[in-house]
Design an enzyme around this catalytic site. Sequence first.
Site, mmCIF file in Angstrom:
data_model
loop_
_atom_site.group_PDB
_atom_site.id
_atom_site.type_symbol
_atom_site.label_atom_id
_atom_site.label_comp_id
_atom_site.label_asym_id
_atom_site.label_seq_id
_atom_site.Cartn_x
_atom_site.Cartn_y
_atom_site.Cartn_z
ATOM 1 N N TYR A 217 35.502 -16.810 13.927
ATOM 2 C CA TYR A 217 35.153 -15.501 13.357
ATOM 3 C C TYR A 217 33.638 -15.313 13.383
ATOM 4 O O TYR A 217 33.142 -14.251 13.771
ATOM 5 C CB TYR A 217 35.679 -15.421 11.924
ATOM 6 C CG TYR A 217 35.195 -14.236 11.127
ATOM 7 C CD1 TYR A 217 35.796 -12.992 11.262
ATOM 8 C CD2 TYR A 217 34.148 -14.370 10.211
ATOM 9 C CE1 TYR A 217 35.367 -11.897 10.514
ATOM 10 C CE2 TYR A 217 33.706 -13.290 9.466
ATOM 11 C CZ TYR A 217 34.322 -12.058 9.622
ATOM 12 O OH TYR A 217 33.882 -10.980 8.876
ATOM 13 N N ASP B 293 43.149 2.620 17.162
ATOM 14 C CA ASP B 293 43.304 1.182 17.333
ATOM 15 C C ASP B 293 42.169 0.744 18.244
ATOM 16 O O ASP B 293 42.183 1.024 19.446
ATOM 17 C CB ASP B 293 44.661 0.871 17.963
ATOM 18 C CG ASP B 293 44.891 -0.624 18.181
ATOM 19 O OD1 ASP B 293 43.932 -1.417 18.052
ATOM 20 O OD2 ASP B 293 46.036 -1.000 18.504
ATOM 21 N N ASN C 52 33.821 -0.949 11.471
ATOM 22 C CA ASN C 52 34.210 -1.823 10.376
ATOM 23 C C ASN C 52 35.466 -2.640 10.675
ATOM 24 O O ASN C 52 35.652 -3.718 10.101
ATOM 25 C CB ASN C 52 34.444 -0.973 9.115
ATOM 26 C CG ASN C 52 35.132 -1.747 8.008
ATOM 27 O OD1 ASN C 52 34.528 -2.593 7.345
ATOM 28 N ND2 ASN C 52 36.426 -1.475 7.804
ATOM 29 N N LYS D 230 30.969 -12.436 15.253
ATOM 30 C CA LYS D 230 29.938 -11.658 14.576
ATOM 31 C C LYS D 230 28.553 -11.927 15.177
ATOM 32 O O LYS D 230 27.695 -11.036 15.188
ATOM 33 C CB LYS D 230 29.952 -11.947 13.072
ATOM 34 C CG LYS D 230 31.237 -11.515 12.376
ATOM 35 C CD LYS D 230 31.497 -10.017 12.556
ATOM 36 C CE LYS D 230 32.698 -9.546 11.739
ATOM 37 N NZ LYS D 230 32.933 -8.089 11.874
ATOM 38 N N THR E 292 38.800 -9.390 -0.246
ATOM 39 C CA THR E 292 39.720 -8.499 0.468
ATOM 40 C C THR E 292 40.809 -9.365 1.097
ATOM 41 O O THR E 292 40.754 -10.603 1.056
ATOM 42 C CB THR E 292 39.009 -7.713 1.588
ATOM 43 O OG1 THR E 292 38.619 -8.622 2.627
ATOM 44 C CG2 THR E 292 37.785 -6.983 1.058
#
Length: 240
Positions: free
Chosen positions: A163, A59, A86, A167, A198
């Site tokens: 988000y 985790d 990832n 990144k 996904t």
Amino acid sequence: MRTVLITGANKGIGFETARQLAQSGNFVYLGSRDLQNGQEAANRLKAAGIANVAAIRIDVTDLASVKQAKAELDSQIDSLDVLINNAGISGEQQQYIAESGMESIRTLFETNYFGAVQTTQVMLPLLKRSSAPSIINVSSEIGSLTMQMAAGRSPNWSNFSTYGATKTALNGFTVMLANELREQNITVNSVTPGYTATDLNQFQGFKSVEEGAKPIVQLAMLEDRTVTGRFFKDGGEIPW
């Protein structure tokens, strides 16, 4: 045979990356927050004839879990050749950064940025024992400041503003770490799979997981040790 650890590898792009890398002859550890999910993913690959895989619980938001994963790897391997950060979450939408609650922002950064940083820090001793170690951070073009400022950028990117900020931070980590580790022969790069279907985006992406995993696999298999501190997508390099 190279040894690879992929976080968040029990499903989606992580799982497909594991499949492709294992098929290419690498031994792949499928990192999963839930060990049962990781074992089920590894068993699916083994049922398909891909035996050179194993599940490991990690985790990335829990330092104790990351350290335990490192201890488990220490007991099984001499070195780690490739670390693929990832694991990530997309958060709720619409997530305009001017309106997002701080708890939501912190949750996204905890997994997408801090999780990658602390996983890398803990795994560095194993990577340093490799003759050709690589760190790959799975990013997004939404995190590219240059592309965010482009006139033709997708308006839908605003739905992922928080988000995207995680990144951007991850890309900054890539550059800083690449510079720090350049003289130690450790390559560090960012890569975007592109808009892949996904559960991260409710399967709205237009790329298949096979297509999304492709640039990650290519970077993991790259033998040119001069390639570090750069940002890639399928088809080549993109701007920060």
